[in-house]
Design a protein around this motif. Structure first.
Motif, short mmCIF file in Angstrom:
data_model
loop_
_atom_site.label_atom_id
_atom_site.label_comp_id
_atom_site.label_asym_id
_atom_site.label_seq_id
_atom_site.Cartn_x
_atom_site.Cartn_y
_atom_site.Cartn_z
N PRO A 264 31.67 13.53 73.65
CA PRO A 264 31.88 12.38 74.52
C PRO A 264 30.78 11.34 74.31
O PRO A 264 29.60 11.69 74.27
CB PRO A 264 31.80 12.99 75.93
N VAL A 265 31.17 10.09 74.13
CA VAL A 265 30.20 9.00 73.97
C VAL A 265 30.72 7.80 74.76
O VAL A 265 31.87 7.77 75.18
CB VAL A 265 30.02 8.59 72.49
N HIS A 266 29.85 6.81 74.94
CA HIS A 266 30.28 5.57 75.58
C HIS A 266 30.67 4.59 74.47
O HIS A 266 29.80 4.09 73.76
CB HIS A 266 29.15 5.00 76.44
N GLY A 272 35.77 0.25 62.20
CA GLY A 272 35.26 1.04 61.08
C GLY A 272 34.97 2.49 61.40
O GLY A 272 34.40 3.21 60.57
N ALA A 273 35.37 2.97 62.59
CA ALA A 273 35.10 4.38 62.95
C ALA A 273 35.86 5.32 62.00
O ALA A 273 35.32 6.35 61.56
CB ALA A 273 35.49 4.66 64.39
N GLY A 274 37.10 4.94 61.68
CA GLY A 274 37.89 5.78 60.78
C GLY A 274 37.27 5.86 59.39
O GLY A 274 37.29 6.92 58.75
N ALA A 276 34.03 5.59 58.72
CA ALA A 276 32.84 6.43 58.85
C ALA A 276 33.25 7.90 58.84
O ALA A 276 32.64 8.75 58.17
CB ALA A 276 32.09 6.10 60.13
N PHE A 277 34.32 8.20 59.60
CA PHE A 277 34.84 9.57 59.66
C PHE A 277 35.21 10.05 58.26
O PHE A 277 34.79 11.13 57.82
CB PHE A 277 36.08 9.59 60.58
N THR A 278 35.98 9.24 57.54
CA THR A 278 36.50 9.70 56.24
C THR A 278 35.38 9.80 55.20
O THR A 278 35.37 10.73 54.39
CB THR A 278 37.63 8.77 55.76
N TYR A 297 31.92 17.96 61.46
CA TYR A 297 30.82 17.04 61.19
C TYR A 297 31.30 15.59 61.31
O TYR A 297 30.65 14.75 61.94
CB TYR A 297 30.28 17.31 59.78
N ALA A 298 32.48 15.31 60.73
CA ALA A 298 33.00 13.93 60.67
C ALA A 298 33.30 13.38 62.07
O ALA A 298 33.11 12.19 62.31
CB ALA A 298 34.24 13.86 59.79
N VAL A 299 33.75 14.22 63.01
CA VAL A 299 34.03 13.68 64.36
C VAL A 299 32.74 13.23 65.04
O VAL A 299 32.74 12.27 65.82
CB VAL A 299 34.79 14.67 65.30
N ARG A 300 31.62 13.90 64.72
CA ARG A 300 30.33 13.48 65.29
C ARG A 300 29.91 12.14 64.68
O ARG A 300 29.35 11.28 65.38
CB ARG A 300 29.28 14.54 65.04
#
Ligand code: ADP
Ligand code: NA
Length: 325
Positions: A264-266, A272-274, A276-278, A297-300
């Motif tokens: 959980p984050v604010h 660009g989150a996707g 970063a994930f990939t 790891y990628a979800v973090r």
């Protein structure tokens, strides 16, 4: 440096853009002019974003793409190099660099016009120069902001050399040849792309609307997307569906679905989150992580990326990562 010298375990092949961003009180209608704030220029493009995300986490990563001879080319190359991305496979041509014209209104809503520029001139003929690097890489990560026939050519060569391919069909789904879809390991989609994949798949034998109804939760929609891909007869080797605040679901070919919650984050800005994930996922797979661990790891990394403005400026180092959910 020639491609012979590049032996990065992670090679990202794709787009690099200058993001030209102006805040506006509201988006202009056709024929209308609105006054906005000062222009901000940020490095972007899905390919470059992935490479920078991986580099910031400590990855040995190379990026292969194309820029123009205008002022944006050197600016984007400089940004990649500052993050430690190997740019020896970036070509420069005589035309314009890829640009995204972005207006953001007071509600935070984006309107984006992309001029592919040099990204659009990245042809299958240019893939020859990447051959040694494609062969040596452990993982090649692809998106769809360069011509689809170029992506297909990269995949063909990866199939020949046994190089693992990660593919995020963004910004829009491509009616991929079944053998190409079957190579993706994983095929990484967000919820919108998952719905597109379901529409595009030959869903014979599934219920009339395999996307289900609006009452389905994200996990159920992800499950339906994976089932639809399987039913299409061209099941990717593995699938990852990203679910925003709900994290991600992953599944190996024929295997059970695994849900990985995001910490959980604010959220401040999900741009660009996707990517970063990939980028993080592809790097962890190149290191040899099993899929579910790499997704963990990628979800973090994705969660950290939504806690600050922008795409690349928000990408975390290992010290910035929230603990697992
Ligand atoms: P895209 O940016 O392509 O639309 P998502 O919105 O699914 O993709 O986000 C990608 C990843 O970023 C998610 O899997 C998750 O790890 C992280 N993420 C996105 N939004 C949030 C959020 N509100 N809280 C925590 N993590 C998030
Ligand atoms: Na962000």
């Amino acid at each position: 440096m020639s491609a012979d010298a590049v032996a990065a375990p992670l090679l990202v092949v794709g787009s690099v853009n200058a993001d030209l961003v102006v805040r506006v009180p509201r988006h202009p209608r056709p024929g209308e002019t609105v006054l906005g704030g000062d222009l901000a220029v940020h490095p972007g493009g899905k390919g470059a974003n992935q490479a920078v995300a991986a580099a910031r986490l400590g990855a040995d990563v190379a990026f292969a793409g194309r820029v123009g001879t205008d002022a944006y080319g050197p600016l984007l190359l400089g940004a990649l190099r500052r993050d430690g991305v190997d740019t020896s496979l970036v070509a420069t041509d005589d035309g314009a660099t890829g640009v995204a014209l972005i207006t953001v209104d007071d509600d935070g809503e984006n309107a984006i016009t992309v001029s592919p520029g040099a990204n659009g001139r990245f042809t299958p003929a240019h893939v020859d120069a990447l051959e040694p690097a494609l062969r040596r890489a452990r993982v090649v990560s692809l998106q769809l902001e360069i011509p689809h026939e170029t992506v297909a050519e990269v995949m063909r060569r990866c199939a020949a050399s046994g190089t693992r391919v990660v593919l995020n069909p963004s910004p829009g789904l491509w009616a991929m040849p079944p053998h190409a879809l079957g190579m993706c390991d994983p095929f990484v989609v967000n919820e919108h792309e998952a719905a597109d994949a379901v529409r595009g798949a030959d869903s014979a034998g599934l219920e009339p609307d395999p996307r289900g109804d609006a009452s389905d939760g994200p996990l159920e929609r992800a499950r339906r997307a994976v089932l639809a891909l399987r039913a299409s007869g061209a099941e990717p080797r593995s699938v990852v569906v990203t679910l925003g605040a709900a994290g991600a679901v992953c599944a190996e070919n024929g295997g059970d679905l695994v849900h990985v919650p995001a910490p959980p984050v604010h959220p401040v800005d999900t741009t660009g989150a996707g990517d970063a994930f990939t980028g993080a996922l592809a790097w962890r797979l190149a290191l040899g992580d099993p899929l579910a661990d790499a997704v963990g790891y990628a979800v973090r990394v994705g969660a950290a990326a939504v806690t600050a403005e922008g795409a690349q400026p928000s990408y975390p180092t290992p010290a910035d990562l929230p603990p697992p959910a």
